[in-house]
Design a protein around this motif. Structure first.
Motif, PDB file in Angstrom:
ATOM      1  N   ALA A 243       0.807  -1.227   0.000  1.00 49.35           N
ATOM      2  CA  ALA A 243       0.000   0.000   0.000  1.00 49.35           C
ATOM      3  C   ALA A 243       0.837   1.273   0.000  1.00 49.35           C
ATOM      4  O   ALA A 243       0.625   2.168   0.830  1.00 49.35           O
ATOM      5  N   PRO A 244       1.802   1.440  -0.920  1.00 53.22           N
ATOM      6  CA  PRO A 244       2.583   2.685  -0.945  1.00 53.22           C
ATOM      7  C   PRO A 244       1.687   3.890  -1.262  1.00 53.22           C
ATOM      8  O   PRO A 244       0.859   3.833  -2.164  1.00 53.22           O
ATOM      9  N   THR A 245       1.867   4.970  -0.506  1.00 55.67           N
ATOM     10  CA  THR A 245       1.024   6.158  -0.650  1.00 55.67           C
ATOM     11  C   THR A 245       1.899   7.403  -0.517  1.00 55.67           C
ATOM     12  O   THR A 245       2.526   7.620   0.523  1.00 55.67           O
ATOM     13  N   TRP A 246       1.949   8.230  -1.564  1.00 59.81           N
ATOM     14  CA  TRP A 246       2.783   9.423  -1.578  1.00 59.81           C
ATOM     15  C   TRP A 246       2.224  10.502  -0.658  1.00 59.81           C
ATOM     16  O   TRP A 246       1.007  10.691  -0.558  1.00 59.81           O
ATOM     17  N   SER A 247       3.132  11.234  -0.011  1.00 61.26           N
ATOM     18  CA  SER A 247       2.711  12.433   0.722  1.00 61.26           C
ATOM     19  C   SER A 247       2.326  13.514  -0.273  1.00 61.26           C
ATOM     20  O   SER A 247       2.773  13.504  -1.429  1.00 61.26           O
ATOM     21  N   PRO A 248       1.478  14.460   0.110  1.00 62.46           N
ATOM     22  CA  PRO A 248       1.019  15.492  -0.835  1.00 62.46           C
ATOM     23  C   PRO A 248       2.147  16.303  -1.467  1.00 62.46           C
ATOM     24  O   PRO A 248       2.013  16.751  -2.616  1.00 62.46           O
ATOM     25  N   ASP A 249       3.257  16.492  -0.745  1.00 63.52           N
ATOM     26  CA  ASP A 249       4.353  17.268  -1.320  1.00 63.52           C
ATOM     27  C   ASP A 249       5.378  16.391  -2.049  1.00 63.52           C
ATOM     28  O   ASP A 249       6.366  16.909  -2.585  1.00 63.52           O
ATOM     29  N   GLY A 250       5.149  15.075  -2.098  1.00 61.36           N
ATOM     30  CA  GLY A 250       6.021  14.186  -2.844  1.00 61.36           C
ATOM     31  C   GLY A 250       7.352  13.890  -2.205  1.00 61.36           C
ATOM     32  O   GLY A 250       8.220  13.269  -2.841  1.00 61.36           O
TER      33      GLY A 250
ATOM     34  N   ARG B  70       7.762  12.125   0.790  1.00 65.43           N
ATOM     35  CA  ARG B  70       7.740  10.910   1.601  1.00 65.43           C
ATOM     36  C   ARG B  70       6.713   9.920   1.039  1.00 65.43           C
ATOM     37  O   ARG B  70       5.816  10.292   0.277  1.00 65.43           O
ATOM     38  N   ILE B  71       6.875   8.679   1.427  1.00 62.80           N
ATOM     39  CA  ILE B  71       5.939   7.624   1.047  1.00 62.80           C
ATOM     40  C   ILE B  71       5.563   6.854   2.307  1.00 62.80           C
ATOM     41  O   ILE B  71       6.439   6.402   3.055  1.00 62.80           O
ATOM     42  N   ALA B  72       4.269   6.729   2.542  1.00 63.93           N
ATOM     43  CA  ALA B  72       3.782   5.889   3.633  1.00 63.93           C
ATOM     44  C   ALA B  72       3.486   4.496   3.087  1.00 63.93           C
ATOM     45  O   ALA B  72       3.135   4.337   1.918  1.00 63.93           O
ATOM     46  N   PHE B  73       3.643   3.490   3.914  1.00 58.66           N
ATOM     47  CA  PHE B  73       3.298   2.125   3.516  1.00 58.66           C
ATOM     48  C   PHE B  73       2.987   1.315   4.764  1.00 58.66           C
ATOM     49  O   PHE B  73       3.267   1.749   5.896  1.00 58.66           O
ATOM     50  N   SER B  74       2.378   0.166   4.565  1.00 57.84           N
ATOM     51  CA  SER B  74       2.117  -0.752   5.673  1.00 57.84           C
ATOM     52  C   SER B  74       3.044  -1.948   5.550  1.00 57.84           C
ATOM     53  O   SER B  74       3.467  -2.326   4.445  1.00 57.84           O
ATOM     54  N   GLN B  75       3.374  -2.542   6.679  1.00 59.99           N
ATOM     55  CA  GLN B  75       4.307  -3.672   6.680  1.00 59.99           C
ATOM     56  C   GLN B  75       4.075  -4.517   7.930  1.00 59.99           C
ATOM     57  O   GLN B  75       3.805  -3.988   9.017  1.00 59.99           O
ATOM     58  N   PHE B  76       4.172  -5.814   7.740  1.00 60.71           N
ATOM     59  CA  PHE B  76       4.001  -6.739   8.860  1.00 60.71           C
ATOM     60  C   PHE B  76       5.252  -6.728   9.729  1.00 60.71           C
ATOM     61  O   PHE B  76       6.378  -6.795   9.227  1.00 60.71           O
TER      62      PHE B  76
ATOM     63  N   LEU C  29       2.066   0.942  10.224  1.00 56.12           N
ATOM     64  CA  LEU C  29       2.291   1.970   9.219  1.00 56.12           C
ATOM     65  C   LEU C  29       3.703   2.530   9.362  1.00 56.12           C
ATOM     66  O   LEU C  29       4.187   2.754  10.486  1.00 56.12           O
ATOM     67  N   PHE C  30       4.334   2.782   8.222  1.00 55.80           N
ATOM     68  CA  PHE C  30       5.684   3.318   8.169  1.00 55.80           C
ATOM     69  C   PHE C  30       5.715   4.502   7.214  1.00 55.80           C
ATOM     70  O   PHE C  30       4.873   4.631   6.327  1.00 55.80           O
ATOM     71  N   VAL C  31       6.725   5.344   7.393  1.00 54.96           N
ATOM     72  CA  VAL C  31       6.983   6.454   6.482  1.00 54.96           C
ATOM     73  C   VAL C  31       8.466   6.443   6.140  1.00 54.96           C
ATOM     74  O   VAL C  31       9.322   6.214   7.011  1.00 54.96           O
TER      75      VAL C  31
ATOM     76  N   GLY D 299      -4.173  -0.492   8.885  1.00 47.63           N
ATOM     77  CA  GLY D 299      -4.141  -0.378   7.431  1.00 47.63           C
ATOM     78  C   GLY D 299      -4.888  -1.439   6.678  1.00 47.63           C
ATOM     79  O   GLY D 299      -4.661  -1.627   5.495  1.00 47.63           O
ATOM     80  N   GLY D 300      -5.779  -2.170   7.340  1.00 48.49           N
ATOM     81  CA  GLY D 300      -6.684  -3.000   6.569  1.00 48.49           C
ATOM     82  C   GLY D 300      -6.471  -4.483   6.614  1.00 48.49           C
ATOM     83  O   GLY D 300      -6.896  -5.199   5.722  1.00 48.49           O
ATOM     84  N   VAL D 301      -5.790  -5.017   7.643  1.00 49.25           N
ATOM     85  CA  VAL D 301      -5.709  -6.465   7.770  1.00 49.25           C
ATOM     86  C   VAL D 301      -7.109  -7.000   8.051  1.00 49.25           C
ATOM     87  O   VAL D 301      -7.819  -6.498   8.926  1.00 49.25           O
ATOM     88  N   PHE D 302      -7.556  -7.999   7.291  1.00 44.03           N
ATOM     89  CA  PHE D 302      -8.917  -8.543   7.359  1.00 44.03           C
ATOM     90  C   PHE D 302      -9.947  -7.473   6.987  1.00 44.03           C
ATOM     91  O   PHE D 302     -11.055  -7.464   7.493  1.00 44.03           O
ATOM     92  N   GLY D 303      -9.611  -6.555   6.094  1.00 40.78           N
ATOM     93  CA  GLY D 303     -10.576  -5.565   5.625  1.00 40.78           C
ATOM     94  C   GLY D 303     -10.261  -4.168   6.121  1.00 40.78           C
ATOM     95  O   GLY D 303      -9.440  -3.947   6.994  1.00 40.78           O
ATOM     96  N   GLY D 304     -10.933  -3.173   5.508  1.00 43.45           N
ATOM     97  CA  GLY D 304     -10.764  -1.785   5.945  1.00 43.45           C
ATOM     98  C   GLY D 304      -9.503  -1.137   5.439  1.00 43.45           C
ATOM     99  O   GLY D 304      -8.942  -0.280   6.107  1.00 43.45           O
TER     100      GLY D 304
END
Length: 580
Positions: free
Chosen positions: A142-149, A151-157, A204-206, A225-230
């Motif tokens: 789930a990589p997700t860019w910050s609005p200013d480009g 940083r990148i947020a992501f989820s990780q086990f 969640l990580f950045v 971040g959505g384990v088992f949904g959501g």
């Protein structure tokens, strides 16, 4: 098998060349034939199309099958919105996915295991250079860019230590011992498609977009971040908070679909709870001005099926209201329009997956239709939206496995298919034609929808064997989408009937919930009446009727042959039979 075989024997090549020269009028064109199992290696499909912010390019995931290893691989490709410039971003026998454009469109983030383990990469579009910016042992998602480009947020086990029996001895240096015996105190310790559920939690990580050490934002013995949904991670426009779902109630194993939304401070991890109800809140999306948060969910009533609604609330969690309650169906994948006046959503109607635009007063209008995923008749697919409102989505029809298409979001716009991944293969194959069918259930005269696939070369004067194929779920839907399994059945001379009996989605909450505490049951009458409706057409051999299905379809297959002897044979795939 991605390319045609090449002859390497010079004598054979010379012989063919001489034959062509001696007979210049001879047309060497292969005659179309039905689809065959070996053709599945050549089929390719598209998923996760991501349109660039300026709407010029679409990056997507391309799925292909390797006959030598009998495995599927995925690469990332990109194509211009007019269909030109189709080219690979990655290649090889790798598993690449989750392409995401930076806010300025100059970089593309994606996940790839090309280095041996799954890592987060960033590609600079001006040079084509890609660099892995993570190096952990567990793949991010789930990589997700910050609005200013920046940083990148992501989820990780984040793994934890398993519970072991006693105090195990430490092996000598260099020794290879079996792992110590372990036990679990979790109610859910195995999961479909996962196997043994590993010990640990998803956080969640950045990380900076130009690399460096990733920083964990969330803490505690909770999934985020959505384990088992959501699922889904959303940045606030000022870059100070991440909005995500988390399962932080007591005894989460007893409420597998329950999740609430939280805002996590990116710098120190402090959190604010935004929703507080029993139900699956998730898929957050923050408006461009940062004032509103859209999300999907519902109030859990412990029914078999409930419509998933779109909600909005103020950034502080106040002012919650449902936007999609006028629509009798589930919506998902919310995406704000650039002007903040509405939200794009995905939804199903009568077996057709669509993209729609939902205004803040609850009016829904369709933007794209005929979505699909892979080579199955199940509902699904994915989409993305540019700043100007161009929508890229996965298109699937009875004769086209999922490809990339693009359309404007303005009313009346026409979609344009921009990839043709299987054009050459399918041009030399004759597919079974697909026909829509409606009938009345013998149970209560309810209208039931289904589809017939006829064998290639169908002759209405002949009598054909019939296969009734039942979908799983049971809360799912079939539709007029390409399905390789059913096409292979038709290629072998069968008429195939696939249907959406009661309990299927895309016909409203009441129809889907008819099987609450009544499954299997009256769905038998819907299915059996569908068989009667096809037989009434006059081209079915009533002594050669067959039934099959997997999972929930496997349950109904077993139920069917327990309530009628009209079927000559049945095949129940992975059914849930031991209800105790």
């Amino acid at each position: 098998m991605r390319t045609s075989p090449v002859w390497t024997r010079p004598v054979l090549v010379l012989a063919v060349a001489l034959a062509v020269a001696a007979a210049p009028r001879l047309e060497l064109r292969a005659q179309p034939r039905p689809l065959a199992p070996v053709d599945l290696f050549a089929l390719e499909t598209a998923s996760d199309p991501q349109i660039s912010p300026d709407g010029q390019w679409i990056a997507y995931v391309r799925h292909w099958n390797d006959a030598m290893t009998d495995k599927q691989y995925t690469n990332i490709w990109q194509v211009k919105s007019d269909g030109s410039g189709h080219r690979p971003v990655t290649s090889g026998k790798t598993h690449d996915g989750s392409p995401r454009w930076s806010p300025d469109g100059t970089r593309l983030a994606y996940i790839s295991d090309k280095g041996g383990s799954g890592q987060l990469y960033v590609r600079w579009t001006d040079t084509g250079e890609s660099v892995a910016i993570t190096s952990g042992a567990i793949p991010p998602s789930a990589p997700t860019w910050s609005p200013d480009g920046t940083r990148i947020a992501f989820s990780q086990f984040v793994p934890g230590a398993p519970l072991v029996v006693g105090t195990p001895l430490a092996p000598p240096p260099g020794a290879t011992w079996q792992p110590p015996p372990k036990y679990t105190d979790a109610l859910v310790f195995r999961f479909d498609g996962v196997g043994e559920v590993p010990v640990g939690y998803t956080h969640l990580f950045v990380i900076r977009a130009d690399g460096g050490a990733a920083r964990q934002v969330t803490k505690g013995s909770f999934n985020h971040g959505g384990v088992f949904g959501g699922g889904g991670i959303a940045w606030t426009p000022d870059g100070t908070e991440l909005i995500a779902a988390s399962r932080r109630r007591d005894n989460p194993d007893l409420e597998l679909i329950e999740a609430d939304l939280y805002a996590f401070n990116v710098n120190d991890g402090t959190m604010r709870q935004l929703t507080d109800r029993l139900g699956p809140d998730g898929e957050p999306a923050v408006s461009p001005d940062g004032k509103l948060i859209a999300w999907t969910g519902y109030d859990e009533k412990h029914l078999g099926y409930q419509n998933q609604l779109l909600y909005v609330m103020n950034r502080d969690g106040s002012g919650k209201r449902a936007l999609s309650s006028k629509f009798d169906g589930s919506v998902s994948a919310p995406t704000w329009s650039a002007d903040g006046k509405g939200v794009y959503v995905q939804y199903d109607v009568q077996g057709d997956t669509k993209v729609g635009y939902l205004t803040l007063d609850g009016a829904l209008r369709p933007v794209a239709e005929h979505m699909g995923l892979g080579t199955m008749a199940y509902g699904g697919g994915s989409y993305s939206v540019s700043r100007a409102g161009s929508v890229a989505f996965t298109l699937s029809t009875p004769s086209v496995p999922s490809n990339v298409a693009v359309t404007a979001s303005s009313p009346g716009a026409t979609a344009r298919q921009v990839t043709s991944l299987n054009a050459e293969l399918l041009a030399s194959r004759t597919l079974g034609t697909v026909e829509e069918l409606w009938w009345e259930s013998s149970k209560d005269k309810r209208k039931v929808q289904g589809w017939i696939i006829k064998p290639p070369g169908f002759d209405a004067k002949r009598k054909y064997p019939l296969i009734l194929e039942i979908h799983g779920g049971p809360f799912a839907n079939y539709g007029a989408r390409f399905d390789d399994e059913k096409q292979l059945m038709a290629a072998n001379g069968f008429v195939v009937l696939y249907t959406n009996p009661r309990g299927s989605t895309s016909y409203g909450e009441e129809f889907a919930n008819l099987i609450h505490h009544a499954y299997p049951g009256d769905d038998f009458h819907d299915l059996n009446s569908g068989v009667d409706a096809v037989i009434a057409k006059g081209y079915i051999d009533e002594k050669n009727l067959f039934v099959t299905g997997g999972s929930g379809g496997g349950v109904l297959t077993a139920w069917m042959i327990g309530h009628t002897d009209r079927f000559r044979a049945a095949l129940a795939f992975y059914p849930v039979i031991n209800w105790e």
